[in-house]
Write a protein that holds these residues in place. Structure first.
Motif, PDB file in Angstrom:
ATOM      1  N   UNK A 313     106.412  88.259  90.299  1.00  0.00           N
ATOM      2  CA  UNK A 313     105.819  86.971  89.906  1.00  0.00           C
ATOM      3  C   UNK A 313     106.392  85.843  90.761  1.00  0.00           C
ATOM      4  N   UNK A 314     107.708  85.877  90.969  1.00  0.00           N
ATOM      5  CA  UNK A 314     108.363  84.846  91.782  1.00  0.00           C
ATOM      6  C   UNK A 314     107.860  84.886  93.221  1.00  0.00           C
ATOM      7  N   UNK A 315     107.671  86.110  93.758  1.00  0.00           N
ATOM      8  CA  UNK A 315     107.189  86.241  95.142  1.00  0.00           C
ATOM      9  C   UNK A 315     105.805  85.651  95.312  1.00  0.00           C
ATOM     10  N   UNK A 316     104.894  85.983  94.411  1.00  0.00           N
ATOM     11  CA  UNK A 316     103.536  85.446  94.520  1.00  0.00           C
ATOM     12  C   UNK A 316     103.520  83.941  94.297  1.00  0.00           C
ATOM     13  N   UNK A 317     104.417  83.453  93.450  1.00  0.00           N
ATOM     14  CA  UNK A 317     104.501  82.010  93.247  1.00  0.00           C
ATOM     15  C   UNK A 317     104.947  81.314  94.533  1.00  0.00           C
ATOM     16  N   UNK A 318     105.883  81.964  95.267  1.00  0.00           N
ATOM     17  CA  UNK A 318     106.339  81.379  96.538  1.00  0.00           C
ATOM     18  C   UNK A 318     105.213  81.359  97.561  1.00  0.00           C
ATOM     19  N   UNK A 319     104.396  82.430  97.587  1.00  0.00           N
ATOM     20  CA  UNK A 319     103.272  82.473  98.550  1.00  0.00           C
ATOM     21  C   UNK A 319     102.232  81.410  98.206  1.00  0.00           C
ATOM     22  N   UNK A 320     101.929  81.292  96.931  1.00  0.00           N
ATOM     23  CA  UNK A 320     100.901  80.313  96.514  1.00  0.00           C
ATOM     24  C   UNK A 320     101.397  78.888  96.706  1.00  0.00           C
ATOM     25  N   UNK A 353      98.214  77.621 107.373  1.00  0.00           N
ATOM     26  CA  UNK A 353      98.482  77.993 105.974  1.00  0.00           C
ATOM     27  C   UNK A 353      98.444  79.509 105.797  1.00  0.00           C
ATOM     28  N   UNK A 354      97.423  80.144 106.398  1.00  0.00           N
ATOM     29  CA  UNK A 354      97.305  81.598 106.294  1.00  0.00           C
ATOM     30  C   UNK A 354      98.483  82.292 106.966  1.00  0.00           C
ATOM     31  N   UNK A 355      98.869  81.796 108.141  1.00  0.00           N
ATOM     32  CA  UNK A 355      99.985  82.402 108.871  1.00  0.00           C
ATOM     33  C   UNK A 355     101.279  82.290 108.064  1.00  0.00           C
ATOM     34  N   UNK A 356     101.516  81.136 107.485  1.00  0.00           N
ATOM     35  CA  UNK A 356     102.722  80.941 106.668  1.00  0.00           C
ATOM     36  C   UNK A 356     102.718  81.887 105.457  1.00  0.00           C
ATOM     37  N   UNK A 361     104.762  86.739 102.779  1.00  0.00           N
ATOM     38  CA  UNK A 361     104.442  88.020 102.137  1.00  0.00           C
ATOM     39  C   UNK A 361     105.144  89.175 102.855  1.00  0.00           C
ATOM     40  N   UNK A 362     105.122  89.166 104.194  1.00  0.00           N
ATOM     41  CA  UNK A 362     105.759  90.244 104.951  1.00  0.00           C
ATOM     42  C   UNK A 362     107.273  90.250 104.732  1.00  0.00           C
ATOM     43  N   UNK A 368     111.736  94.251  99.570  1.00  0.00           N
ATOM     44  CA  UNK A 368     111.536  94.987  98.334  1.00  0.00           C
ATOM     45  C   UNK A 368     111.120  94.157  97.144  1.00  0.00           C
ATOM     46  N   UNK A 369     110.687  92.942  97.374  1.00  0.00           N
ATOM     47  CA  UNK A 369     110.261  92.098  96.244  1.00  0.00           C
ATOM     48  C   UNK A 369     108.788  92.331  95.894  1.00  0.00           C
ATOM     49  N   UNK A 370     108.042  92.883  96.795  1.00  0.00           N
ATOM     50  CA  UNK A 370     106.625  93.166  96.554  1.00  0.00           C
ATOM     51  C   UNK A 370     106.323  94.637  96.842  1.00  0.00           C
TER      52      UNK A 370
END
Length: 370
Positions: A313-320, A353-356, A361-362, A368-370
């Motif tokens: 959840x934290x990882x996706x929040x950082x991406x968004x 934005x997409x590149x960031x 995500x990578x 190991x967070x995703x």
């Protein structure tokens, strides 16, 4: 306390009757509804008798002609057992335990009578272990062993002694040893039941252990396994343990200490029962410890699964957060902002934005967070 006084009065009445006092025949009539079987055995053979032989008639016949009387009762009330207690001179405290049940397994001596309490255990068949499954069902058998009588008081729907009585009747040589032979047979029967239940419980414990540590898990937690199921099985094992552990001391006494009411030849057989009981106790203690470990492991897996969920959840929040920030900046109504009137401003900002987002995500996936 009033019941104890009544029982003591009944015992005094029994003493008076032995000295020639009158006997109240209504007591025998009251006990008949609780009597499952009543017979006299001499030289290892059940003596023929008319139907409806009463405990009073049985003990009188045994004392007159030799042998011993075996009376079996099922859940007698105080009134139903009062006549039997008076006739055989049973101690009021033992009678109170026999009537009310829910006793701890034990062996006590009252004058010329041995009083033994056994917990019977029955394995309840079930298709699937749930958080409310009943795995073991308990009952009780109380045994009064005298010089010329043996009385069993059974509580609970399980643990019938009818088949055991028939097996003993097919072995006259053993029955010639008297009431202590019946006491051994019941102890052996009860402990054999423990062995069967322990073997069945082993399958349940193995099944839970396999599911908890199965590689096919969803979200870090074993499919179909929750703490409530494990805890329920642990409670059932604890119930089993309460029946087995307290019986160790009585079996040691019966197998090691000479007793007037126990035939020396029969005492040797109690050693075998004690050995089987010791093996069952080791199994039950092992079940309890193993279930503790399984429960802790399952809780640890649940905790790990929750941590993994929080990391995702934290990882996706950082991406968004990246597109949210960009959209938030360009959603402001300032007149002088860079790239507002540039022809390629929109695609450039979207590309950045997409590149960031892809970079974050990578990085998170590599860690190991995703």
């Amino acid at each position: 306390m009033s019941m104890i006084r009544d029982l003591r009065a009944a015992v005094r009445t029994s003493s008076q009757r032995k000295d020639g006092g009158a006997y109240d025949s209504t007591r025998d009539a009251g006990a008949s509804s609780a009597v499952v079987d009543c017979a006299v055995y001499r030289d290892g053979v059940r003596l023929p008798s008319a139907d409806g032989l009463t405990p009073r008639a049985a003990i009188r016949q045994a004392r007159r002609d030799g042998g011993f009387a075996w009376i079996g009762l099922h859940e007698p009330t105080e009134a139903e057992f009062a006549g039997v207690a008076a006739e055989f001179g049973l101690h009021p405290l033992a009678v109170e335990d026999a009537v009310h049940a829910h006793q701890r397994p034990k062996l006590e001596r009252y004058d010329d009578t041995l009083f033994a309490v056994f917990k019977t255990i029955h394995y309840v068949e079930h298709d699937e272990l749930t958080a409310t499954s009943e795995v073991v069902e308990t009952g009780e058998v109380m045994c009064f062993t005298g010089r010329d009588f043996f009385i069993t008081v059974r509580h609970g729907g399980q643990g019938s002694l009818r088949a055991l009585r028939h097996r003993l009747q097919d072995d006259p040589e053993l029955l010639t040893k008297g009431p202590s032979a019946v006491l051994h047979a019941i102890a052996d029967h009860v402990v054999d039941g423990y062995v069967a239940v322990a073997d069945a419980l082993q399958d349940d414990v193995d099944e839970v252990e396999t599911e908890v540590f199965s590689p096919g898990r969803r979200g870090g937690v074993s499919r179909g396994v929750d703490s409530a199921r494990i805890y329920q099985l642990k409670r059932e094992v604890l119930e089993f343990k309460r029946a087995v552990s307290p019986l160790m001391r009585p079996m040691q006494l019966l197998s090691e200490r000479p007793m007037r009411l126990v035939d020396p030849d029969i005492q040797k057989y109690f050693r075998d029962v004690a050995d089987h009981l010791a093996r069952v106790q080791e199994q039950v203690v092992g079940f309890d410890e193993l279930l503790n470990s399984i429960l802790q492991a399952n809780l640890a897996q649940a905790s790990v699964a929750q941590n993994e969920d929080m990391r995702k959840i934290t990882s996706w929040a950082a991406i968004i957060a990246v597109p949210t920030m960009v959209c938030g900046v360009y959603g402001m109504n300032f007149d002088h902002m860079p790239e507002l009137h540039w022809r390629y401003g929109y695609p450039v900002i979207m590309g950045i934005t997409v590149v960031l987002c892809l970079g974050i995500h990578r990085t998170l996936k590599r860690n190991g967070w995703l």
